[in-house]
Design a protein around this motif. Structure first.
Motif, PDB file in Angstrom:
ATOM      1  N   GLY A 159       0.825  -1.194   0.000  1.00  0.00           N
ATOM      2  CA  GLY A 159       0.000   0.000   0.000  1.00  0.00           C
ATOM      3  C   GLY A 159       0.863   1.248   0.000  1.00  0.00           C
ATOM      4  O   GLY A 159       2.042   1.203  -0.349  1.00  0.00           O
ATOM      5  N   LEU A 277       0.214  -8.238   5.786  1.00  0.00           N
ATOM      6  CA  LEU A 277      -0.795  -7.821   4.801  1.00  0.00           C
ATOM      7  C   LEU A 277      -2.107  -7.458   5.500  1.00  0.00           C
ATOM      8  O   LEU A 277      -2.739  -6.451   5.170  1.00  0.00           O
ATOM      9  CB  LEU A 277      -1.023  -8.949   3.794  1.00  0.00           C
ATOM     10  N   LYS A 278      -2.494  -8.237   6.487  1.00  0.00           N
ATOM     11  CA  LYS A 278      -3.755  -8.008   7.182  1.00  0.00           C
ATOM     12  C   LYS A 278      -3.753  -6.689   7.944  1.00  0.00           C
ATOM     13  O   LYS A 278      -4.702  -5.900   7.836  1.00  0.00           O
ATOM     14  CB  LYS A 278      -4.021  -9.172   8.151  1.00  0.00           C
ATOM     15  N   THR A 281      -3.772  -3.720   5.551  1.00  0.00           N
ATOM     16  CA  THR A 281      -5.057  -3.615   4.865  1.00  0.00           C
ATOM     17  C   THR A 281      -6.139  -3.059   5.776  1.00  0.00           C
ATOM     18  O   THR A 281      -6.995  -2.263   5.346  1.00  0.00           O
ATOM     19  CB  THR A 281      -5.494  -5.000   4.334  1.00  0.00           C
ATOM     20  N   GLU A 282      -6.104  -3.436   7.049  1.00  0.00           N
ATOM     21  CA  GLU A 282      -7.146  -3.023   7.982  1.00  0.00           C
ATOM     22  C   GLU A 282      -6.944  -1.619   8.534  1.00  0.00           C
ATOM     23  O   GLU A 282      -7.829  -1.088   9.209  1.00  0.00           O
ATOM     24  CB  GLU A 282      -7.246  -4.039   9.129  1.00  0.00           C
ATOM     25  N   ILE A 288      -4.466   1.237   0.160  1.00  0.00           N
ATOM     26  CA  ILE A 288      -4.170  -0.152  -0.180  1.00  0.00           C
ATOM     27  C   ILE A 288      -4.000  -0.296  -1.686  1.00  0.00           C
ATOM     28  O   ILE A 288      -4.783   0.231  -2.481  1.00  0.00           O
ATOM     29  CB  ILE A 288      -5.281  -1.081   0.311  1.00  0.00           C
TER      30      ILE A 288
END
Length: 290
Positions: A159, A277-278, A281-282, A288
């Motif tokens: 991102g 990644l999680k 992303t959150e 992102i």
């Protein structure tokens, strides 16, 4: 057969150029590096390094040995990577290198969740601004703000990290842009993208202070020392700070994840990659990538 540990210490001296620098890199004392180097030279019955007052210089033989030893080193690390990738699922140690701003202000807040989800994986996080070599096992996974170029790595853009201008709510010139003074980096960081962006906005207005560390920028901004360019994920949660409007382009840095191609299917490494990644992303402060 030559002692691999002696060769490993020789490689560090050849790369760094000093005994003390090699000692710091290997996390041993100066005497250990000197002893290992002397032992290798005794084994080979030839001088590999000229020990000058302030540096170490490879002899012609030493240069050739250095070239050959790098191949040995790559093979040794390839064995380590193979063994790591073949271990039982979700156990073992994974080393992660990431920029200090992400380690201190983002990653550490999520380590408890990772530990709860994967108790068998020991995650070792190193805050490093410099590029690390995944081939030489300086890390298993790297997060970087520029695209990693090591040919043996598999990379993915996670991102973008947005920046904006911030000042303390108590800054006396908060609503008078012509009187702003800026918190910048020192000359050693003149080529850093966020420094160039900040200076393009300052446009000749005074620099209040120069600080080499982003957390120093944050503290100085909180104290009212001036206006600074800060990552939005770091500054937006601070009640003492306020975004300020400016004339200029918006700015962001890409966030890249890299792993050595031999390790990308290792269960424990895969778990850390999925975790990274999680959490990126959150986080709504990061843009992102598709």
């Amino acid at each position: 057969m030559f002692d691999w540990e002696n060769i490993r210490h020789f490689l560090a001296v050849a790369r760094i150029g000093t005994l003390s620098g090699a000692a710091r890199m290997l996390k041993v004392d100066h005497a250990t590096v000197s002893r290992r180097l002397s032992a290798l030279e005794d084994q080979m019955k030839t001088r590999l390094v000229e020990r000058l007052p302030r540096a170490c210089k490879l002899t012609p033989v030493g240069q050739r040995v250095f070239e050959l030893a790098q191949g040995m080193e790559e093979d040794a690390y390839a064995i380590e990577r193979y063994l790591d990738a073949s271990r039982s699922p979700l156990s073992g140690k994974v080393t992660l290198s990431a920029p200090p701003v992400l380690v201190a202000n983002f990653l550490v807040k999520h380590l408890a969740d990772f530990r709860l989800a994967h108790p068998g994986v020991k995650l070792s996080v190193s805050a490093q601004a410099r590029q690390v070599s995944l081939s030489r096992r300086e890390a298993d996974i790297a997060l970087r703000l520029v695209r990693p170029e090591e040919v043996t790595s598999v990379v993915r853009k996670l991102g973008r990290m947005s920046f904006d201008l911030y000042a303390s709510r108590d800054y006396p010139h908060l609503h008078n842009p012509s009187a702003w003074e800026f918190i910048a980096y020192d000359a050693g960081f003149a080529d850093m993208p966020q420094q160039k962006w900040l200076m393009s906005i300052a446009r000749g207005r005074p620099i209040a202070c120069e600080i080499s560390d982003i957390n120093g920028h944050l503290a100085a901004t909180q104290a009212g020392a001036g206006v600074s360019g800060l990552p939005c994920f770091l500054a937006d949660t601070d009640a003492k700070l306020q975004r300020v409007a400016y004339d200029g382009e918006q700015f962001s840095r890409e966030i890249w994840m890299a792993v050595h191609r031999d390790l990308r299917r290792s269960p424990q490494v895969r778990a850390v990659m999925d975790f990274l990644l999680k959490i990126v992303t959150e986080n709504s402060a990061f843009t992102i990538s598709s």
